[in-house]
Design a protein around this motif. Structure first.
Motif, mmCIF file in Angstrom:
data_model
loop_
_atom_site.group_PDB
_atom_site.id
_atom_site.type_symbol
_atom_site.label_atom_id
_atom_site.label_comp_id
_atom_site.label_asym_id
_atom_site.label_seq_id
_atom_site.Cartn_x
_atom_site.Cartn_y
_atom_site.Cartn_z
ATOM 1 N N GLY A 35 -17.438 -42.328 157.440
ATOM 2 C CA GLY A 35 -16.278 -42.819 158.181
ATOM 3 C C GLY A 35 -15.543 -43.913 157.422
ATOM 4 N N TRP A 36 -16.300 -44.864 156.867
ATOM 5 C CA TRP A 36 -15.687 -45.933 156.082
ATOM 6 C C TRP A 36 -15.014 -45.383 154.829
ATOM 7 C CZ3 TRP A 36 -14.469 -50.374 157.962
ATOM 8 C CH2 TRP A 36 -15.241 -50.973 158.960
ATOM 9 N N HIS A 37 -15.630 -44.388 154.214
ATOM 10 C CA HIS A 37 -15.053 -43.801 153.004
ATOM 11 C C HIS A 37 -13.750 -43.052 153.300
ATOM 12 C CE1 HIS A 37 -19.383 -43.909 151.252
ATOM 13 N NE2 HIS A 37 -18.716 -45.000 150.943
ATOM 14 N N ILE A 38 -13.663 -42.424 154.464
ATOM 15 C CA ILE A 38 -12.419 -41.765 154.865
ATOM 16 C C ILE A 38 -11.304 -42.799 155.030
ATOM 17 C CG2 ILE A 38 -11.292 -40.505 156.752
ATOM 18 C CD1 ILE A 38 -14.008 -39.051 157.159
ATOM 19 N N ILE A 39 -11.641 -43.918 155.647
ATOM 20 C CA ILE A 39 -10.659 -44.988 155.817
ATOM 21 C C ILE A 39 -10.205 -45.517 154.455
ATOM 22 C CG2 ILE A 39 -10.319 -47.352 156.658
ATOM 23 C CD1 ILE A 39 -12.244 -46.659 158.957
ATOM 24 N N LEU A 40 -11.163 -45.761 153.573
ATOM 25 C CA LEU A 40 -10.832 -46.265 152.237
ATOM 26 C C LEU A 40 -9.952 -45.282 151.483
ATOM 27 C CD1 LEU A 40 -11.235 -48.342 149.965
ATOM 28 C CD2 LEU A 40 -13.341 -47.124 149.335
ATOM 29 N N SER A 41 -10.248 -43.998 151.597
ATOM 30 C CA SER A 41 -9.460 -42.977 150.897
ATOM 31 C C SER A 41 -8.040 -42.868 151.426
ATOM 32 C CB SER A 41 -10.156 -41.613 151.020
ATOM 33 O OG SER A 41 -11.356 -41.578 150.277
ATOM 34 N N ILE A 43 -6.114 -45.432 152.412
ATOM 35 C CA ILE A 43 -5.291 -46.602 152.102
ATOM 36 C C ILE A 43 -4.311 -46.376 150.953
ATOM 37 C CG2 ILE A 43 -5.373 -49.004 151.305
ATOM 38 C CD1 ILE A 43 -7.965 -49.319 152.922
ATOM 39 N N PRO A 44 -4.718 -45.822 149.801
ATOM 40 C CA PRO A 44 -3.753 -45.664 148.695
ATOM 41 C C PRO A 44 -2.538 -44.819 149.068
ATOM 42 C CG PRO A 44 -5.990 -45.388 147.882
ATOM 43 C CD PRO A 44 -6.087 -45.424 149.381
ATOM 44 N N ALA A 45 -2.755 -43.686 149.753
ATOM 45 C CA ALA A 45 -1.629 -42.827 150.127
ATOM 46 C C ALA A 45 -0.733 -43.508 151.152
ATOM 47 C CB ALA A 45 -2.148 -41.499 150.678
ATOM 48 N N ALA A 46 -1.333 -44.253 152.079
ATOM 49 C CA ALA A 46 -0.538 -44.958 153.090
ATOM 50 C C ALA A 46 0.359 -46.007 152.435
ATOM 51 C CB ALA A 46 -1.458 -45.601 154.120
ATOM 52 N N LEU A 47 -0.188 -46.763 151.502
ATOM 53 C CA LEU A 47 0.604 -47.783 150.805
ATOM 54 C C LEU A 47 1.686 -47.147 149.936
ATOM 55 C CD1 LEU A 47 -2.190 -50.299 149.714
ATOM 56 C CD2 LEU A 47 -0.535 -50.562 151.570
ATOM 57 N N ALA A 48 1.302 -46.085 149.228
ATOM 58 C CA ALA A 48 2.277 -45.410 148.369
ATOM 59 C C ALA A 48 3.411 -44.815 149.195
ATOM 60 C CB ALA A 48 1.576 -44.312 147.562
ATOM 61 N N GLY A 49 3.079 -44.299 150.379
ATOM 62 C CA GLY A 49 4.109 -43.743 151.246
ATOM 63 C C GLY A 49 5.105 -44.792 151.692
ATOM 64 N N LEU A 50 4.606 -45.974 152.047
ATOM 65 C CA LEU A 50 5.494 -47.054 152.484
ATOM 66 C C LEU A 50 6.405 -47.517 151.339
ATOM 67 C CD1 LEU A 50 3.075 -49.259 154.630
ATOM 68 C CD2 LEU A 50 4.999 -47.881 155.454
ATOM 69 N N ILE A 51 5.878 -47.530 150.138
ATOM 70 C CA ILE A 51 6.625 -48.069 148.998
ATOM 71 C C ILE A 51 7.593 -47.040 148.404
ATOM 72 C CG2 ILE A 51 6.428 -49.023 146.668
ATOM 73 C CD1 ILE A 51 3.669 -50.126 147.521
ATOM 74 N N PHE A 52 7.135 -45.796 148.266
ATOM 75 C CA PHE A 52 7.882 -44.823 147.474
ATOM 76 C C PHE A 52 8.517 -43.682 148.269
ATOM 77 C CE2 PHE A 52 4.517 -46.387 144.541
ATOM 78 C CZ PHE A 52 5.352 -47.025 143.627
ATOM 79 N N SER A 53 8.302 -43.603 149.580
ATOM 80 C CA SER A 53 8.764 -42.436 150.343
ATOM 81 C C SER A 53 10.277 -42.239 150.258
ATOM 82 C CB SER A 53 8.326 -42.544 151.806
ATOM 83 O OG SER A 53 8.884 -43.702 152.404
ATOM 84 N N VAL A 60 -10.607 -40.279 145.094
ATOM 85 C CA VAL A 60 -9.962 -39.195 145.835
ATOM 86 C C VAL A 60 -8.743 -39.722 146.591
ATOM 87 C CG1 VAL A 60 -10.256 -37.497 147.689
ATOM 88 C CG2 VAL A 60 -12.095 -37.871 146.046
ATOM 89 N N GLY A 61 -8.843 -40.945 147.114
ATOM 90 C CA GLY A 61 -7.711 -41.536 147.826
ATOM 91 C C GLY A 61 -6.516 -41.773 146.922
#
Length: 266
Positions: A86-92, A94-104, A152-153
């Protein structure tokens, strides 16, 4: 929207969201090639939520167990393989969520083109084939560590580029790390839940700017996307160890070459 358009776009979303062939690429194609009107933000949200419902319902027991164990680790400090996953899914996520906010916005303006889709379809298709060929396929889903989850994230963040395929790039990354096909696919499905949810919430916040929403189109699209995604998940999970990734690699290469021909002749 015409009923035919609704059916086709919903089916495309449901069938391609979880296959390593890029749903975003296929959703671009009808408007780019056939001249169809863009489906609009509200319809895009609806069909993605249909896909989200499919993966949640299909893996309900797994998700329930992961949530319970993760909650225990959070409040009672009870660690288990499920809580760590569960923690690893959350960690994975984060990178896509941040990239989406910055580069979408940049990606939406500059990268949603047939040429970009063609190139990424081919490049990441070859990467998928290489990963499947060279992977030791020796690790189960509970073998993820924070390092492999983060890797993977970060790979998942690349899926913001149209044609990459979120499921394709995450499966590719997991295979490169030596995970079994089923483990790579299942982890990719689990990662889809927070990503689709966050993307949906972001897009819903933009719907306030729309004055007219055709609820019938949204309901039909969401239902059809759900059915298509559920069927796709069931057969993909059941067949992946037998067929491997090569059929999807070949499909991506054919699709990418076809798109390049269109660009050249345009």
């Amino acid at each position: 929207m015409d009923l035919l358009h609704i059916i086709l776009l919903a089916a495309i979303q449901g069938l391609t969201e979880f296959l390593p062939i890029s749903s975003s690429a296929h959703l671009i194609l009808p408007s780019a090639i056939l001249g169809w009107q863009d489906q609009g933000l509200a319809f895009d949200v609806a069909i993605h939520l249909g896909s989200l419902a499919a993966v949640v319902i299909y893996f309900y027991d797994d998700i329930k167990q992961l949530t319970i164990c993760w909650s225990r680790s959070l409040f009672n400090d009870q660690s288990s393989p499920e809580s760590r996953l569960g923690w690893h899914i959350i960690l994975s996520t984060i990178p896509a969520a941040l990239a989406g906010l910055i580069f979408s916005d940049f990606i939406e303006l500059h990268l949603r083109t047939i040429l970009v889709v063609a190139v990424t379809t081919i490049i990441f298709g070859l990467a998928l084939g290489l990963a499947d060929y060279r992977s030791s396929k020796s690790k189960g889903i509970y073998a993820f560590t924070w390092k492999s989850a983060l890797f993977v994230g970060c790979a998942q963040a690349l899926a913001l580029i149209p044609g990459t395929s979120r499921s394709g790039i995450t499966i590719t990354a997991a295979l490169f790390l030596g995970f079994e096909r089923t483990a790579a696919v299942k982890f990719s499905f689990f990662l889809a839940i927070p990503i689709i949810l966050l993307s949906g919430l972001y897009k819903v916040s933009q719907l306030a700017e729309q004055s007219e929403i055709l609820w019938r189109d949204l309901a039909i699209g969401s239902l059809l996307s759900f059915v298509a995604a559920y069927v796709c998940i069931h057969f993909f999970i059941g067949l992946i160890d037998r067929i491997g990734m090569m059929p999807f690699v070949i499909y991506r290469l054919i699709l990418g070459i076809f798109l390049l021909i269109i660009v050249i002749n345009a």
